[in-house]
Design a protein around this motif. Sequence first.
Motif: not given
Length: 337
Positions: A165-168, A228-229, A309-310, A327-328
């Motif tokens: 799940y990501f927003i960027r 994804t943070v 986790m990358p 991404y992390l």
Amino acid sequence: MLNIIDHVPDGLLAADARHLHEVLAGPTLIHLPGRRPEPLFVSVLLHGNEDTGLTAVQALWRKYQGRELPRALSVFIGNVAAARHGMRRLEGQPDYNRIWPGGEAGQTPEHAMMGQVVAEMRARGVFASVDVHNNTGLNPHYACVNRIDQRFFHLATLFSRTVVYFIRPLGVQTAAFAELCPAVTLECGQPGQAYGVEHVLDYLEACLHLAEIPTHPVAEHDMDLFHTVATVTVPAAVDFGFGDAAADIRFVGDLDHLNFRELPAGTLLGWLRPDGGVRLEVRDEQGREVGADFFRWDHGEIRTARPLMPSMLTLDQRVIRQDCLCYLMERYPLAGA
């Protein structure tokens, strides 16, 4: 700029990505009818060097030659010009997966084209959206979503139990289509792998046969959900390399082997040139610089400051410059989903 047609042009089924320009004048949206009228939308080649989606769609069309599709199908073939040269994008081009509606406004013809694609599919009552990608590092097959929504999870887990799940970044295709229908991005490993094509082909055919997308919760044991943070980039003025390379930042030689591994705090990722004062740039979902939350820079080493986790780590320097280093991610509790 956008070509819209209602048939598969002669020569398209046999053309590889590098020769698409001989068949298509540029970005092309192809609408085909099917038994159920609400179309499945599929985008391929938003990055010109990622051809698994194109090859899978060609295989699907060959399979249904002379037969009715179970559902209407709309396919957007994106960066034909970059595909000719086997590149993600050409110099001077915008990234075709950063300019969709909902991202940063832009006045380029490509921005307008993506808005036209979304408007076209909104008018057709799109059923679901699938954006197919490859990556250059060593990553498993996984699916990405922009909404915490059970319909999106069902569409994603039809491809893989690993869901991100990501927003960027902003302006991606999946986020634009999430306003219209359940939408997923498929990450299908590296280009040129037969298994990737077969996996996408099977997935698209399964989607075409769906009468509806379930709304009940996905079973907890059927999905590993990650969030994804942060996004990690190498500043433009900083030179970098791998292994024994002499550079401001020198990463371990097998950096891409760390993808989708839950790394403990203290994991070594690379080294900094002594007294260079350089750092990686790390931005969270709100665009804030948060490098100190994730990395330590002690004694000329780059080490993780916390478990993480990358994904998308690659050894391809061009891709790192055009996109990011990685991404992390962190696990997302299903109880909160």
